[in-house]
Write a protein that holds these residues in place. Sequence first.
Motif, mmCIF file in Angstrom:
data_model
loop_
_atom_site.group_PDB
_atom_site.id
_atom_site.type_symbol
_atom_site.label_atom_id
_atom_site.label_comp_id
_atom_site.label_asym_id
_atom_site.label_seq_id
_atom_site.Cartn_x
_atom_site.Cartn_y
_atom_site.Cartn_z
ATOM 1 N N PHE A 76 -21.095 -44.432 -33.655
ATOM 2 C CA PHE A 76 -19.737 -44.139 -33.226
ATOM 3 C C PHE A 76 -18.869 -43.841 -34.443
ATOM 4 N N SER A 77 -17.715 -43.207 -34.177
ATOM 5 C CA SER A 77 -16.712 -42.953 -35.211
ATOM 6 C C SER A 77 -15.381 -43.558 -34.750
ATOM 7 N N PRO A 78 -15.279 -44.883 -34.778
ATOM 8 C CA PRO A 78 -14.095 -45.558 -34.209
ATOM 9 C C PRO A 78 -12.927 -45.558 -35.184
ATOM 10 N N ARG A 79 -11.746 -45.883 -34.647
ATOM 11 C CA ARG A 79 -10.553 -46.089 -35.470
ATOM 12 C C ARG A 79 -9.709 -47.174 -34.820
ATOM 13 N N ILE A 80 -9.367 -48.191 -35.597
ATOM 14 C CA ILE A 80 -8.432 -49.229 -35.165
ATOM 15 C C ILE A 80 -7.206 -49.144 -36.061
ATOM 16 N N THR A 81 -6.035 -49.001 -35.455
ATOM 17 C CA THR A 81 -4.777 -48.941 -36.196
ATOM 18 C C THR A 81 -3.894 -50.100 -35.756
ATOM 19 N N ILE A 82 -3.441 -50.892 -36.714
ATOM 20 C CA ILE A 82 -2.548 -52.019 -36.441
ATOM 21 C C ILE A 82 -1.310 -51.850 -37.309
ATOM 22 N N GLY A 83 -0.127 -51.886 -36.695
ATOM 23 C CA GLY A 83 1.116 -51.639 -37.410
ATOM 24 C C GLY A 83 1.548 -52.797 -38.287
ATOM 25 N N ASP A 84 2.727 -52.683 -38.856
ATOM 26 C CA ASP A 84 3.273 -53.700 -39.748
ATOM 27 C C ASP A 84 3.686 -54.957 -38.980
ATOM 28 N N HIS A 85 3.606 -56.081 -39.675
ATOM 29 C CA HIS A 85 4.135 -57.370 -39.200
ATOM 30 C C HIS A 85 3.493 -57.846 -37.904
ATOM 31 N N ALA A 86 2.202 -57.570 -37.724
ATOM 32 C CA ALA A 86 1.496 -58.101 -36.553
ATOM 33 C C ALA A 86 1.358 -59.613 -36.683
ATOM 34 N N ARG A 87 1.523 -60.309 -35.578
ATOM 35 C CA ARG A 87 1.349 -61.754 -35.519
ATOM 36 C C ARG A 87 0.294 -62.061 -34.462
ATOM 37 N N ILE A 88 -0.833 -62.592 -34.918
ATOM 38 C CA ILE A 88 -2.019 -62.732 -34.076
ATOM 39 C C ILE A 88 -2.445 -64.194 -34.078
ATOM 40 N N SER A 89 -2.519 -64.808 -32.897
ATOM 41 C CA SER A 89 -2.888 -66.220 -32.796
ATOM 42 C C SER A 89 -4.406 -66.400 -32.893
ATOM 43 N N ASN A 90 -4.860 -67.609 -32.588
ATOM 44 C CA ASN A 90 -6.271 -67.948 -32.791
ATOM 45 C C ASN A 90 -7.199 -67.244 -31.805
ATOM 46 N N PHE A 91 -8.380 -66.899 -32.304
ATOM 47 C CA PHE A 91 -9.510 -66.427 -31.492
ATOM 48 C C PHE A 91 -9.177 -65.172 -30.689
ATOM 49 N N VAL A 92 -8.544 -64.237 -31.343
ATOM 50 C CA VAL A 92 -8.266 -62.926 -30.748
ATOM 51 C C VAL A 92 -9.424 -61.985 -31.061
ATOM 52 N N HIS A 93 -9.787 -61.141 -30.092
ATOM 53 C CA HIS A 93 -10.893 -60.192 -30.236
ATOM 54 C C HIS A 93 -10.361 -58.776 -30.035
ATOM 55 N N ILE A 94 -10.463 -57.959 -31.077
ATOM 56 C CA ILE A 94 -10.055 -56.549 -31.018
ATOM 57 C C ILE A 94 -11.267 -55.709 -31.410
ATOM 58 N N ALA A 95 -11.696 -54.796 -30.523
ATOM 59 C CA ALA A 95 -12.902 -54.014 -30.797
ATOM 60 C C ALA A 95 -12.734 -52.590 -30.298
ATOM 61 N N ALA A 96 -13.367 -51.656 -31.013
ATOM 62 C CA ALA A 96 -13.264 -50.240 -30.641
ATOM 63 C C ALA A 96 -14.565 -49.510 -30.964
ATOM 64 N N THR A 97 -14.961 -48.642 -30.027
ATOM 65 C CA THR A 97 -15.966 -47.624 -30.323
ATOM 66 C C THR A 97 -15.326 -46.250 -30.466
ATOM 67 N N ASN A 98 -14.069 -46.123 -30.020
ATOM 68 C CA ASN A 98 -13.339 -44.856 -30.106
ATOM 69 C C ASN A 98 -11.992 -45.057 -30.793
ATOM 70 N N ARG A 99 -10.990 -45.594 -30.062
ATOM 71 C CA ARG A 99 -9.656 -45.691 -30.645
ATOM 72 C C ARG A 99 -8.863 -46.828 -30.026
ATOM 73 N N VAL A 100 -8.329 -47.714 -30.889
ATOM 74 C CA VAL A 100 -7.367 -48.734 -30.496
ATOM 75 C C VAL A 100 -6.160 -48.595 -31.411
ATOM 76 N N GLU A 101 -4.972 -48.435 -30.822
ATOM 77 C CA GLU A 101 -3.741 -48.289 -31.588
ATOM 78 C C GLU A 101 -2.767 -49.402 -31.186
ATOM 79 N N ILE A 102 -2.286 -50.148 -32.179
ATOM 80 C CA ILE A 102 -1.376 -51.262 -31.946
ATOM 81 C C ILE A 102 -0.156 -51.048 -32.836
ATOM 82 N N GLY A 103 1.042 -51.075 -32.239
ATOM 83 C CA GLY A 103 2.262 -50.757 -32.964
ATOM 84 C C GLY A 103 2.787 -51.899 -33.817
#
Length: 227
Positions: A95-122
Amino acid sequence: MDHEETDHEAVQNTLNRLIRSYRENGLFVLGSQLASIALGSVRNRLIARTLRVKKIRIGPRAHLRGLSCVDMGEDCQAGAGLWLEAVTQYNGQTFSPRITIGDHARISNFVHIAATNRVEIGDNVLMGSKVVITDHNHGQYTNGHCSPHIAPSLRPLDHDRRVVIGRNVWLGDGVAVTPGATIGDGCVIGANSVVVGNIAPFTIAAGVPAQPRKVFTFDTDKWSDIT
């Protein structure tokens, strides 16, 4: 100057916590905390260098994979057990995935973020504990169809959808954001909701699947019930 003041406050808060810990728990617990802080500092410096950012804080027991396919904003803070993976290969698939996460993200415990294509987070997104954000499934169930006789772990991953989460979004504990979902700017998603499809900007949504419950009305500066 503001950035320096913020860093100074962070150091002062850490010192205050250590002093309080020593008074309450003694030298053994304090020593363990100091070792954890030192190790975390080294780990975060290495992660920051890999992700090409100046400031990041990732908690212990993180599972980070495919970081060359991750565009990370500044000042991300994540709790323990973050699973962040841009999946580049699985059971012979590539795959050729892309994960984009913006500035000042606040992420609590045991979060799962996964991509085979595209995930965009502001920017300025807040995630509660045990949030799952993924753009893929094990197997196809709509267009192509995988046989239930195939073990789920052996079914091919799909890679033709994306997830988009806007700015200033709050995801409560246990929220699942499913492949193809879009969440607009300023949304609040209630705990344990499952997001399928599109949530319009400035909406409070909850449920399985998540349904709009309130919308922000700019004329009145209030959240109004959806009737």
